[in-house]
Write a protein that holds these residues in place. Structure first.
Motif, short mmCIF file in Angstrom:
data_model
loop_
_atom_site.label_atom_id
_atom_site.label_comp_id
_atom_site.label_asym_id
_atom_site.label_seq_id
_atom_site.Cartn_x
_atom_site.Cartn_y
_atom_site.Cartn_z
N THR A 270 53.35 32.62 48.38
CA THR A 270 53.19 31.71 47.24
C THR A 270 53.45 32.44 45.93
O THR A 270 54.14 31.91 45.04
N ILE A 271 52.92 33.64 45.78
CA ILE A 271 53.13 34.43 44.56
C ILE A 271 54.62 34.73 44.39
O ILE A 271 55.16 34.62 43.28
N ARG A 272 55.28 35.10 45.46
CA ARG A 272 56.73 35.38 45.38
C ARG A 272 57.51 34.13 45.00
O ARG A 272 58.45 34.18 44.21
N SER B 60 57.00 33.44 41.36
CA SER B 60 57.75 34.44 40.58
C SER B 60 59.23 34.07 40.52
O SER B 60 59.86 34.14 39.45
N THR B 61 59.79 33.68 41.64
CA THR B 61 61.19 33.27 41.67
C THR B 61 61.41 32.03 40.81
O THR B 61 62.40 31.95 40.07
N LEU B 62 60.48 31.10 40.89
CA LEU B 62 60.58 29.90 40.06
C LEU B 62 60.53 30.25 38.57
O LEU B 62 61.30 29.70 37.78
N ALA B 63 59.67 31.17 38.21
CA ALA B 63 59.57 31.59 36.81
C ALA B 63 60.85 32.28 36.35
O ALA B 63 61.31 32.09 35.21
#
Length: 88
Positions: A55-57, A60-63
């Motif tokens: 979820t964190i990854r 991060s990719t979305l950001a």
């Protein structure tokens, strides 16, 4: 007749020996079952950590994708509103 009693006694001793062995096996199996339950708890926790990391990854990719896009849209909006590229 005495031979018959000896044979019955032999069987009784064998049954008691087998019963003792089965009791020890049941205790050992209970220990293995308890260990397996603890292992399942560890694997479930690891799976939760992997899900959290995924979820964190993903966020991060979305950001990384959304930040330049939002900056570009903001710059175009600023140019449309003010007529120049500089911030006042």
């Amino acid at each position: 007749m005495l031979r018959l009693h000896d044979r019955v006694d032999d069987h009784d001793r064998d049954i008691l020996r087998i019963d003792g062995t089965l009791t020890r096996l049941v205790d050992n199996m209970q220990g293995l079952t308890d260990n397996t339950g603890r292992l399942a708890d560890v694997l479930e926790a690891w799976n939760n950590v992997k899900g959290f990391w995924w979820t964190i990854r993903a966020l991060s990719t979305l950001a990384k994708i959304a930040a330049p896009l939002l900056l570009f849209i903001g710059a175009v909006w600023l140019f449309a509103k003010t007529g120049h590229w500089k911030w006042p």
